[in-house]
Design a protein around this motif. Structure first.
Motif, PDB file in Angstrom:
ATOM      1  N   PRO A 143     -12.172   2.663  31.563  1.00  0.00           N
ATOM      2  CA  PRO A 143     -12.592   3.821  32.368  1.00  0.00           C
ATOM      3  C   PRO A 143     -13.502   4.785  31.609  1.00  0.00           C
ATOM      4  O   PRO A 143     -14.357   5.436  32.232  1.00  0.00           O
ATOM      5  CB  PRO A 143     -11.264   4.487  32.740  1.00  0.00           C
ATOM      6  N   ILE A 144     -13.337   4.887  30.294  1.00  0.00           N
ATOM      7  CA  ILE A 144     -14.201   5.756  29.503  1.00  0.00           C
ATOM      8  C   ILE A 144     -15.650   5.268  29.610  1.00  0.00           C
ATOM      9  O   ILE A 144     -16.585   6.050  29.824  1.00  0.00           O
ATOM     10  CB  ILE A 144     -13.763   5.763  28.024  1.00  0.00           C
ATOM     11  N   PHE A 145     -15.830   3.965  29.474  1.00  0.00           N
ATOM     12  CA  PHE A 145     -17.165   3.388  29.542  1.00  0.00           C
ATOM     13  C   PHE A 145     -17.753   3.517  30.947  1.00  0.00           C
ATOM     14  O   PHE A 145     -18.948   3.774  31.105  1.00  0.00           O
ATOM     15  CB  PHE A 145     -17.132   1.928  29.087  1.00  0.00           C
ATOM     16  N   ARG A 146     -16.904   3.354  31.974  1.00  0.00           N
ATOM     17  CA  ARG A 146     -17.407   3.459  33.345  1.00  0.00           C
ATOM     18  C   ARG A 146     -17.916   4.862  33.630  1.00  0.00           C
ATOM     19  O   ARG A 146     -19.016   5.045  34.170  1.00  0.00           O
ATOM     20  CB  ARG A 146     -16.310   3.071  34.343  1.00  0.00           C
ATOM     21  N   VAL A 147     -17.129   5.868  33.284  1.00  0.00           N
ATOM     22  CA  VAL A 147     -17.505   7.247  33.581  1.00  0.00           C
ATOM     23  C   VAL A 147     -18.763   7.661  32.827  1.00  0.00           C
ATOM     24  O   VAL A 147     -19.604   8.409  33.356  1.00  0.00           O
ATOM     25  CB  VAL A 147     -16.333   8.205  33.263  1.00  0.00           C
ATOM     26  N   HIS A 148     -18.930   7.152  31.608  1.00  0.00           N
ATOM     27  CA  HIS A 148     -20.103   7.511  30.811  1.00  0.00           C
ATOM     28  C   HIS A 148     -21.294   6.593  31.073  1.00  0.00           C
ATOM     29  O   HIS A 148     -22.311   6.671  30.371  1.00  0.00           O
ATOM     30  CB  HIS A 148     -19.743   7.521  29.323  1.00  0.00           C
ATOM     31  N   GLY A 149     -21.184   5.726  32.089  1.00  0.00           N
ATOM     32  CA  GLY A 149     -22.308   4.886  32.478  1.00  0.00           C
ATOM     33  C   GLY A 149     -22.637   3.783  31.497  1.00  0.00           C
ATOM     34  O   GLY A 149     -23.782   3.314  31.453  1.00  0.00           O
ATOM     35  N   LEU A 150     -21.651   3.332  30.736  1.00  0.00           N
ATOM     36  CA  LEU A 150     -21.885   2.314  29.706  1.00  0.00           C
ATOM     37  C   LEU A 150     -21.267   0.965  30.044  1.00  0.00           C
ATOM     38  O   LEU A 150     -21.593  -0.040  29.407  1.00  0.00           O
ATOM     39  CB  LEU A 150     -21.316   2.800  28.360  1.00  0.00           C
ATOM     40  N   ASP A 151     -20.398   0.933  31.028  1.00  0.00           N
ATOM     41  CA  ASP A 151     -19.650  -0.295  31.329  1.00  0.00           C
ATOM     42  C   ASP A 151     -20.564  -1.459  31.692  1.00  0.00           C
ATOM     43  O   ASP A 151     -20.321  -2.604  31.286  1.00  0.00           O
ATOM     44  CB  ASP A 151     -18.659  -0.031  32.464  1.00  0.00           C
ATOM     45  N   GLU A 152     -21.618  -1.194  32.414  1.00  0.00           N
ATOM     46  CA  GLU A 152     -22.523  -2.264  32.846  1.00  0.00           C
ATOM     47  C   GLU A 152     -23.304  -2.862  31.685  1.00  0.00           C
ATOM     48  O   GLU A 152     -23.962  -3.892  31.836  1.00  0.00           O
ATOM     49  CB  GLU A 152     -23.493  -1.725  33.893  1.00  0.00           C
ATOM     50  N   LEU A 153     -23.219  -2.218  30.510  1.00  0.00           N
ATOM     51  CA  LEU A 153     -23.932  -2.698  29.329  1.00  0.00           C
ATOM     52  C   LEU A 153     -23.028  -3.476  28.382  1.00  0.00           C
ATOM     53  O   LEU A 153     -23.464  -3.896  27.311  1.00  0.00           O
ATOM     54  CB  LEU A 153     -24.561  -1.514  28.586  1.00  0.00           C
ATOM     55  N   VAL A 154     -21.768  -3.644  28.779  1.00  0.00           N
ATOM     56  CA  VAL A 154     -20.786  -4.357  27.951  1.00  0.00           C
ATOM     57  C   VAL A 154     -20.370  -5.635  28.663  1.00  0.00           C
ATOM     58  O   VAL A 154     -20.003  -5.606  29.842  1.00  0.00           O
ATOM     59  CB  VAL A 154     -19.550  -3.469  27.676  1.00  0.00           C
ATOM     60  N   ASP A 155     -20.424  -6.763  27.956  1.00  0.00           N
ATOM     61  CA  ASP A 155     -20.091  -8.055  28.555  1.00  0.00           C
ATOM     62  C   ASP A 155     -18.625  -8.427  28.402  1.00  0.00           C
ATOM     63  O   ASP A 155     -18.091  -9.202  29.200  1.00  0.00           O
ATOM     64  CB  ASP A 155     -20.969  -9.146  27.928  1.00  0.00           C
ATOM     65  N   ALA A 156     -17.950  -7.900  27.366  1.00  0.00           N
ATOM     66  CA  ALA A 156     -16.550  -8.261  27.127  1.00  0.00           C
ATOM     67  C   ALA A 156     -15.856  -7.145  26.356  1.00  0.00           C
ATOM     68  O   ALA A 156     -16.462  -6.497  25.490  1.00  0.00           O
ATOM     69  CB  ALA A 156     -16.458  -9.570  26.344  1.00  0.00           C
ATOM     70  N   TYR A 157     -14.588  -6.921  26.699  1.00  0.00           N
ATOM     71  CA  TYR A 157     -13.742  -5.989  25.956  1.00  0.00           C
ATOM     72  C   TYR A 157     -12.606  -6.786  25.326  1.00  0.00           C
ATOM     73  O   TYR A 157     -11.919  -7.534  26.026  1.00  0.00           O
ATOM     74  CB  TYR A 157     -13.144  -4.929  26.878  1.00  0.00           C
ATOM     75  N   VAL A 158     -12.417  -6.612  24.031  1.00  0.00           N
ATOM     76  CA  VAL A 158     -11.300  -7.252  23.336  1.00  0.00           C
ATOM     77  C   VAL A 158     -10.494  -6.125  22.699  1.00  0.00           C
ATOM     78  O   VAL A 158     -10.912  -5.522  21.709  1.00  0.00           O
ATOM     79  CB  VAL A 158     -11.789  -8.259  22.286  1.00  0.00           C
ATOM     80  N   LEU A 159      -9.348  -5.823  23.304  1.00  0.00           N
ATOM     81  CA  LEU A 159      -8.540  -4.671  22.921  1.00  0.00           C
ATOM     82  C   LEU A 159      -7.249  -5.143  22.278  1.00  0.00           C
ATOM     83  O   LEU A 159      -6.548  -6.004  22.815  1.00  0.00           O
ATOM     84  CB  LEU A 159      -8.256  -3.806  24.146  1.00  0.00           C
ATOM     85  N   SER A 160      -6.912  -4.549  21.154  1.00  0.00           N
ATOM     86  CA  SER A 160      -5.780  -5.028  20.356  1.00  0.00           C
ATOM     87  C   SER A 160      -4.473  -5.026  21.136  1.00  0.00           C
ATOM     88  O   SER A 160      -3.669  -5.952  21.010  1.00  0.00           O
ATOM     89  CB  SER A 160      -5.641  -4.186  19.085  1.00  0.00           C
ATOM     90  N   PHE A 161      -4.239  -3.995  21.962  1.00  0.00           N
ATOM     91  CA  PHE A 161      -2.955  -3.920  22.642  1.00  0.00           C
ATOM     92  C   PHE A 161      -2.816  -4.982  23.728  1.00  0.00           C
ATOM     93  O   PHE A 161      -1.706  -5.358  24.108  1.00  0.00           O
ATOM     94  CB  PHE A 161      -2.718  -2.515  23.217  1.00  0.00           C
ATOM     95  N   GLU A 162      -3.944  -5.495  24.214  1.00  0.00           N
ATOM     96  CA  GLU A 162      -3.909  -6.578  25.197  1.00  0.00           C
ATOM     97  C   GLU A 162      -3.751  -7.933  24.516  1.00  0.00           C
ATOM     98  O   GLU A 162      -3.122  -8.845  25.066  1.00  0.00           O
ATOM     99  CB  GLU A 162      -5.175  -6.564  26.043  1.00  0.00           C
ATOM    100  N   LEU A 163      -4.303  -8.047  23.320  1.00  0.00           N
ATOM    101  CA  LEU A 163      -4.259  -9.312  22.593  1.00  0.00           C
ATOM    102  C   LEU A 163      -3.012  -9.433  21.724  1.00  0.00           C
ATOM    103  O   LEU A 163      -2.586 -10.539  21.402  1.00  0.00           O
ATOM    104  CB  LEU A 163      -5.517  -9.444  21.721  1.00  0.00           C
ATOM    105  N   GLY A 164      -2.427  -8.282  21.355  1.00  0.00           N
ATOM    106  CA  GLY A 164      -1.269  -8.297  20.457  1.00  0.00           C
ATOM    107  C   GLY A 164      -1.648  -8.541  19.014  1.00  0.00           C
ATOM    108  O   GLY A 164      -0.798  -8.884  18.187  1.00  0.00           O
ATOM    109  N   VAL A 165      -2.915  -8.339  18.695  1.00  0.00           N
ATOM    110  CA  VAL A 165      -3.431  -8.526  17.334  1.00  0.00           C
ATOM    111  C   VAL A 165      -4.418  -7.406  17.060  1.00  0.00           C
ATOM    112  O   VAL A 165      -5.198  -7.035  17.933  1.00  0.00           O
ATOM    113  CB  VAL A 165      -4.148  -9.892  17.188  1.00  0.00           C
ATOM    114  N   GLN A 166      -4.387  -6.849  15.852  1.00  0.00           N
ATOM    115  CA  GLN A 166      -5.300  -5.760  15.535  1.00  0.00           C
ATOM    116  C   GLN A 166      -6.181  -6.098  14.334  1.00  0.00           C
ATOM    117  O   GLN A 166      -5.829  -6.915  13.500  1.00  0.00           O
ATOM    118  CB  GLN A 166      -4.534  -4.454  15.292  1.00  0.00           C
ATOM    119  N   LYS A 167      -7.351  -5.496  14.313  1.00  0.00           N
ATOM    120  CA  LYS A 167      -8.246  -5.652  13.166  1.00  0.00           C
ATOM    121  C   LYS A 167      -7.534  -5.165  11.904  1.00  0.00           C
ATOM    122  O   LYS A 167      -6.764  -4.205  11.986  1.00  0.00           O
ATOM    123  CB  LYS A 167      -9.524  -4.831  13.389  1.00  0.00           C
TER     124      LYS A 167
END
Length: 232
Positions: A143-167
């Motif tokens: 939602p942060i990217f959508r509101v700031h008009g950046l979401d359409e410029l991102v092809d994939a999101y890889v988020l640690s809490f969804e994957l269960g693995v962190q950098k």
């Protein structure tokens, strides 16, 4: 030859508001009064305890929060436990204010893109280079990217809490490369943490670092990386 780019989120593409702004917004939402002296002391202690997600790291870590802190980006529950614990340790004990502070940092209003974030992502799109956002985070930043008009410029999101693995675990970078459909050697990782984002090197990804500075002090660090990619 670089065929795609992975970006970190906080401190790379966007920056969270200051502790002062964060606290003021939460107090305004809850209607809890605070005198100037009390406000200043609360701001100081919240900063000292690193209670603002995306802000400065804690100078003090209560023993009972060490495990949640180390694993805070593995799950939404651990993220909330760690940061609400730090808010409480900083002396904020009103449950309504603790909740408002934690929830505030997940709102689009709490985040500002760096001046060259949009232009850099658009330049990559024009060049046909796909983009992934790879973040250690305990909540959904889309939602942060959508509101700031950046979401359409991102092809994939890889988020640690969804994957269960962190950098810096290479698994998270491998997942991003897979979603972009590219070999790691062809994907540039751009981030502000040499420890976390530098983990992409284990896969063979080239890595480029930017400084985690306030938005008004870093006008063109992302624009500079376009020069590394060569002519469009």
């Amino acid at each position: 030859m670089i065929k795609g780019v992975m970006f970190d989120f906080s401190g790379t593409l966007l920056r969270v508001e200051s502790t002062r702004e964060w606290l003021a917004a939460a107090l305004a939402e809850t209607g809890i009064p605070s005198g100037e002296e009390e406000f200043g002391e609360t701001e100081r202690r919240l900063t000292e305890y690193g209670a603002l997600p995306g802000g400065l790291s804690p100078q003090h870590m209560p023993a009972h929060l060490e495990t949640p802190w180390d694993r805070r980006d593995i799950s939404a529950e651990l993220h909330r436990e760690a940061y609400c614990g730090l808010i409480h340790a900083a002396g904020v004990t009103d449950p309504e204010l603790v909740r408002a502070l934690y929830d505030r940092h997940m709102t689009p209003a709490a985040w500002r893109p760096y001046p060259d974030t949009g232009s850099t992502l658009r330049a990559l799109r024009r060049r046909g280079l796909p983009v992934a956002v790879v973040s250690n985070i305990g909540w959904d930043l889309r939602p942060i990217f959508r509101v700031h008009g950046l979401d359409e410029l991102v092809d994939a999101y890889v988020l640690s809490f969804e994957l269960g693995v962190q950098k810096p675990d290479p698994v998270i970078f491998e997942a991003a490369c897979d979603r972009l459909g590219l070999a790691p050697a062809d994907v540039l990782m751009v981030g502000d943490s040499r420890e976390a984002d530098g983990g992409a090197r284990a896969l063979g990804c080239p890595v480029h670092f930017v400084d985690h500075l306030p938005v008004d002090r870093r006008p063109d660090a992302l624009t500079a990386l376009l020069d590394l990619l060569g002519p469009a």
